[in-house]
Motif scaffolding. Structure first.
Motif, short mmCIF file in Angstrom:
data_model
loop_
_atom_site.label_atom_id
_atom_site.label_comp_id
_atom_site.label_asym_id
_atom_site.label_seq_id
_atom_site.Cartn_x
_atom_site.Cartn_y
_atom_site.Cartn_z
N MET A 159 0.82 -1.21 0.00
CA MET A 159 0.00 0.00 0.00
C MET A 159 0.85 1.27 0.00
SD MET A 159 -3.16 1.13 2.44
CE MET A 159 -4.31 0.29 1.37
N LEU A 160 1.98 1.23 0.72
CA LEU A 160 2.90 2.37 0.76
C LEU A 160 4.31 1.88 0.48
CD1 LEU A 160 3.37 5.43 1.53
CD2 LEU A 160 3.91 4.58 3.82
N THR A 161 4.98 2.56 -0.44
CA THR A 161 6.37 2.22 -0.76
C THR A 161 7.20 3.49 -0.84
OG1 THR A 161 5.63 0.32 -2.08
CG2 THR A 161 7.89 1.07 -2.40
N LEU A 162 8.29 3.51 -0.11
CA LEU A 162 9.25 4.61 -0.16
C LEU A 162 10.52 4.08 -0.82
CD1 LEU A 162 8.95 5.93 3.53
CD2 LEU A 162 7.42 6.36 1.58
N THR A 163 11.04 4.86 -1.76
CA THR A 163 12.23 4.44 -2.48
C THR A 163 13.28 5.54 -2.46
OG1 THR A 163 10.83 3.13 -3.99
CG2 THR A 163 13.11 3.52 -4.66
N ASN A 164 14.38 5.26 -1.76
CA ASN A 164 15.56 6.14 -1.75
C ASN A 164 15.23 7.60 -1.44
OD1 ASN A 164 17.27 3.99 -2.42
ND2 ASN A 164 16.93 4.28 -4.61
N LEU A 165 14.47 7.81 -0.36
CA LEU A 165 14.09 9.17 0.01
C LEU A 165 15.25 9.91 0.67
CD1 LEU A 165 10.50 9.33 1.54
CD2 LEU A 165 11.25 9.83 -0.78
N ASP A 166 15.50 11.13 0.20
CA ASP A 166 16.42 12.08 0.82
C ASP A 166 15.61 13.31 1.20
OD1 ASP A 166 18.68 10.53 0.48
OD2 ASP A 166 19.33 11.54 -1.35
N ILE A 167 15.77 13.76 2.46
CA ILE A 167 15.06 14.95 2.93
C ILE A 167 16.03 15.79 3.75
CG2 ILE A 167 13.04 15.81 4.17
CD1 ILE A 167 11.95 12.90 4.01
N ARG B 231 21.01 17.14 6.31
CA ARG B 231 20.33 15.98 5.72
C ARG B 231 19.69 15.18 6.84
NH1 ARG B 231 21.40 13.39 0.96
NH2 ARG B 231 21.70 15.51 0.21
N ALA B 232 18.35 15.20 6.89
CA ALA B 232 17.62 14.56 7.98
C ALA B 232 17.28 13.11 7.67
CB ALA B 232 16.33 15.33 8.27
N VAL B 233 17.05 12.79 6.40
CA VAL B 233 16.73 11.43 5.96
C VAL B 233 17.59 11.10 4.76
CG1 VAL B 233 14.94 9.98 4.93
CG2 VAL B 233 14.36 11.48 6.84
N ARG B 234 18.21 9.92 4.80
CA ARG B 234 19.19 9.55 3.78
C ARG B 234 18.83 8.22 3.12
NH1 ARG B 234 24.28 12.16 5.14
NH2 ARG B 234 24.03 13.40 7.05
N ARG C 284 8.71 18.29 1.17
CA ARG C 284 9.01 17.83 -0.17
C ARG C 284 10.40 17.17 -0.18
NH1 ARG C 284 6.76 19.80 -4.84
NH2 ARG C 284 4.91 19.87 -3.52
N PRO C 285 10.47 15.88 -0.50
CA PRO C 285 11.78 15.22 -0.56
C PRO C 285 12.67 15.83 -1.62
CG PRO C 285 9.98 13.62 -0.61
CD PRO C 285 9.37 14.96 -0.83
N LYS D 216 -0.22 5.02 -6.54
CA LYS D 216 -0.03 6.34 -7.14
C LYS D 216 1.23 7.01 -6.60
CE LYS D 216 -4.98 7.18 -7.79
NZ LYS D 216 -5.43 5.90 -7.24
N ASP D 217 1.99 7.64 -7.47
CA ASP D 217 3.15 8.41 -7.06
C ASP D 217 2.67 9.72 -6.46
OD1 ASP D 217 5.44 9.93 -6.78
OD2 ASP D 217 6.27 9.41 -8.73
N VAL D 218 2.79 9.86 -5.13
CA VAL D 218 2.29 11.05 -4.44
C VAL D 218 3.42 11.96 -3.96
CG1 VAL D 218 0.19 9.84 -3.71
CG2 VAL D 218 2.18 9.88 -2.18
N THR D 219 4.62 11.74 -4.48
CA THR D 219 5.80 12.46 -4.00
C THR D 219 5.62 13.96 -4.07
OG1 THR D 219 7.10 10.65 -4.95
CG2 THR D 219 8.32 12.57 -4.17
N ARG D 220 4.94 14.47 -5.10
CA ARG D 220 4.75 15.91 -5.29
C ARG D 220 3.33 16.37 -5.01
NH1 ARG D 220 9.95 17.23 -5.00
NH2 ARG D 220 11.20 15.82 -6.25
N PHE D 221 2.51 15.50 -4.43
CA PHE D 221 1.12 15.86 -4.18
C PHE D 221 1.01 16.79 -2.97
CE2 PHE D 221 -1.54 12.21 -6.21
CZ PHE D 221 -0.90 12.43 -7.41
N ALA D 222 0.00 17.67 -3.01
CA ALA D 222 -0.32 18.51 -1.85
C ALA D 222 -0.95 17.64 -0.76
CB ALA D 222 -1.29 19.60 -2.27
#
Length: 244
Positions: A1-9, A15-18, A52-53, A63-69
């Protein structure tokens, strides 16, 4: 249902998330544990669209929600219960709950919203008793119930819970975690649970990830993580090797 792939924030130069990758399957409760400053809240904020990552991808329900509000992500069925509850303190309990359904107004029949409100009151009877009270007059545990109820009013498929046990008495904390299990068992909700109390989180979760300085350093079934000596030493307050 949820998948995160190589998130950098990052926050500015920090750099808080690598390169974080993880997944949560439908119907699972997954715990994300780690010390203060590990990046847990930052990660949830990126999933729900509040941050925003810099790189990577967030996919929710195909659905790719990376840039969604954030409001668009809520409409898709992902609700975020934030750290420290963040209820609207001057407003009544009932108004807080109704605000949780704002993305559904005009699209969902009022009768359905009324049924959902009754369902929240059935799960948390104290909220019915306090319905006319300003939310700021509730105890910490009651405010946490309100924050969860408000998220449920959005009609979610999945909940992000950020430190639901923070600042609560042990008995209240245990009751909150029982409700988390109830949400999965009775409503089939998927849950990603961030919690500094690793033992409580892993006790209700199917699987877990350990986040340290923005990186996933361990993952596995909850029973495996509870038995892991490094996890015990760092997050459970004991060293099994010394007990033997």
């Amino acid at each position: 249902m949820l998948t995160l792939t190589n998130l950098d924030i990052s926050y500015g130069r920090i750099r808080a998330v690598r390169r974080v990758s993880m997944h949560v399957d439908a119907g699972e409760i997954v715990a994300l544990i780690g010390a203060n400053g590990a990046g847990k809240t930052t990660l949830l904020s990126a999933i729900s669209g509040l941050l925003r990552p810099e790189a990577g991808q967030v996919v929710f329900d195909g659905k790719d929600v990376t840039r969604f509000a954030p409001e668009k992500i809520v409409r898709l069925g992902l609700s975020h219960v934030p750290e420290r509850r963040l209820v609207f303190k001057p407003l009544s309990v009932a108004d807080n709950l109704l605000l949780g359904s704002y993305t559904r107004h005009g699209k969902t029949p009022r009768s359905v919203l009324d049924q959902d409100l009754e369902s929240v009151y059935a799960m948390f009877p104290v909220l019915r008793e306090r319905a006319r009270q300003p939310a700021g007059t509730l105890s910490g545990g009651e405010q946490q119930m309100l924050a969860i109820g408000r998220a449920l009013m959005a009609g979610p498929k999945m909940l992000l819970l950020d430190e639901p046990g923070m600042g609560l008495a042990p008995t209240v904390c245990r009751d909150i975690f029982k409700r988390v299990l109830q949400l999965r068992e009775e409503r089939g909700l998927t849950v990603l649970l961030v919690e500094q109390n690793a033992k409580s989180a892993l006790a209700v979760a199917d699987r877990g990830y350990v986040l340290e300085t923005g990186r996933v350093i361990l993952q596995g079934q909850s029973s495996e993580l509870l038995a892991n000596r490094d996890v015990q030493r760092a997050y459970l307050g004991r060293d099994k090797s010394r007990e033997e």
